[in-house]
Enzyme design. Structure first.
Site, PDB file in Angstrom:
ATOM      1  CG  HIS A 125       3.641   0.384   3.241  1.00 19.63           C
ATOM      2  ND1 HIS A 125       4.821   0.396   2.756  1.00 19.63           N
ATOM      3  CD2 HIS A 125       3.046  -0.512   2.208  1.00 19.63           C
ATOM      4  CE1 HIS A 125       5.208  -0.105   1.731  1.00 19.63           C
ATOM      5  NE2 HIS A 125       3.802  -0.763   1.596  1.00 19.63           N
ATOM      6  CG  ASP A 162       5.782  -6.414   0.856  1.00 14.10           C
ATOM      7  OD1 ASP A 162       4.651  -6.997   1.325  1.00 14.10           O
ATOM      8  OD2 ASP A 162       5.738  -5.532   0.011  1.00 14.10           O
ATOM      9  CG  HIS A 164       5.329  -2.373  -2.188  1.00 17.89           C
ATOM     10  ND1 HIS A 164       4.427  -3.521  -1.961  1.00 17.89           N
ATOM     11  CD2 HIS A 164       5.000  -1.821  -3.385  1.00 17.89           C
ATOM     12  CE1 HIS A 164       3.756  -3.601  -3.255  1.00 17.89           C
ATOM     13  NE2 HIS A 164       4.116  -2.487  -3.830  1.00 17.89           N
TER      14      HIS A 164
HETATM   15 ZN   LIG Z   1       3.968  -5.082  -0.696  1.00 17.71          ZN
END
Ligand SMILES: [Zn+2]
Length: 311
Positions: A125, A162, A164
């Site tokens: 991220h 993942d 996300h």
């Molecule tokens: Zn994640």
């Protein structure tokens, strides 16, 4: 040759607070499983501290400065609502980024077949100019640039399963046609990016969102029918995996329904893809996964699949 496991105990000192899901207990539980005799053949190595100049391959100088200026002498600092750091977080982040560079070196120098990096904080991220989502530096992208800048590889693919979307890796790779990012992730879900229309400067970004409640069938289908053809067309010389295990049915942060076996399956298939495309050159790094039982079981299957490539 063996599978390498890169780790350093400072990853346990990156303290995010007692109620934070991204906790040292995740690593402790994984280490416990990987201490079983099944994993005796792992080539265990210490993750080194990255040369901070290498962080600039993926990040602005302002971002790097902001992270280090924010590190407290005592207690906690919240960089944003999710991303908490303490006095040891800087070294943990430098060894997370350093460990993936070490792993790339070990694989590309032919010392090991492939490698798994057991590290915190995660990375996918962290954007070029922003820490977010528990992540300080974009480890998978930094590993890719290690392969290019230190070993002369041109084309590196990151596969991210993942739950996300890895907005950070996408951001770093967006304008670089020789870096590929392919992701499966839940949608709608944090961080809100990762639509099919986000394709990068040269079709080098491939996003495959899955709806809430999707499980084994949908995941395996999108891996085989979308992600793998995209990676094959790209023809990478190295595959890096952002290995997050929070698409598991038991994970508290998302609502996909994968089982342990799905992580074993995708790991085996990525090993096979690496053998097909790039002589088995494969480096994987831990991202998310917040139910420590499901996480540790799934990581064990992931590492076992990497080790089986060497059997
Ligand atoms: Zn994640």
């Amino acid at each position: 040759m063996a599978t390498a496991l890169f780790y350093h105990p400072v990853s346990l000192l990156h303290d995010t607070g007692i109620h934070h899901p991204e906790s040292p207990r995740r690593i402790e539980k994984i280490l416990s499983i990987l201490s079983e005799t099944d994993f005796d053949a792992l080539d265990r190595r210490e993750a080194t501290v990255i040369d901070t100049a290498k962080l600039l391959w993926a990040h602005t100088g302002d971002h790097v400065d902001r992270v280090f200026r924010a590190i407290p002498d005592t207690g906690y600092v919240a960089i944003d609502g999710d991303t908490v750091i303490c006095k040891d977080s800087g070294e943990a982040a430098l060894r997370a980024a350093g460990g993936i560079c070490d792993a790339v070196d070990a694989v590309l120098n032919g010392e090991v077949n492939n490698a798994f990096c057991l590290s915190r904080p995660p990375g996918h991220h962290a954007e070029r100019d922003r820490a977010m989502g528990f992540c300080l530096f974009c480890n998978p992208a930094i590993g890719a640039y290690q392969a290019r800048n230190e070993h002369g590889l041109q084309k590196i693919a990151v596969i991210d399963f993942d739950v996300h979307h890895g907005n950070g890796t996408q951001d770093v790779f967006w304008n670089d046609p020789d870096m590929f990012y392919g992701s499966t992730h839940g949608s709608p879900l944090f961080p809100g990016t990762g639509s099919e229309g986000e394709v990068g400067v040269a079709g080098n970004i491939l996003n495959c969102p899955l709806p809430s409640g999707a499980g084994s069938y949908e995941f395996r289908k999108v891996i085989e029918d979308n992600i793998f053809p995209g990676v094959r067309d790209f023809k990478p010389e190295l595959i890096i995996v952002s290995a997050g295990f929070d698409a598991h049915r038991e994970d508290p942060l998302a609502s996909l329904n994968l089982e342990d076996e799905d992580f074993g399956w995708v790991s085996k298939r990525i090993v096979e893809l690496s053998l097909e495309l790039c002589q088995g050159r494969l480096v994987s790094i831990l991202e998310g996964g917040y139910d420590t039982g499901a996480l540790s079981r799934s990581v064990a299957l992931h590492v076992r699949a990497l080790m089986n490539a060497t059997d």
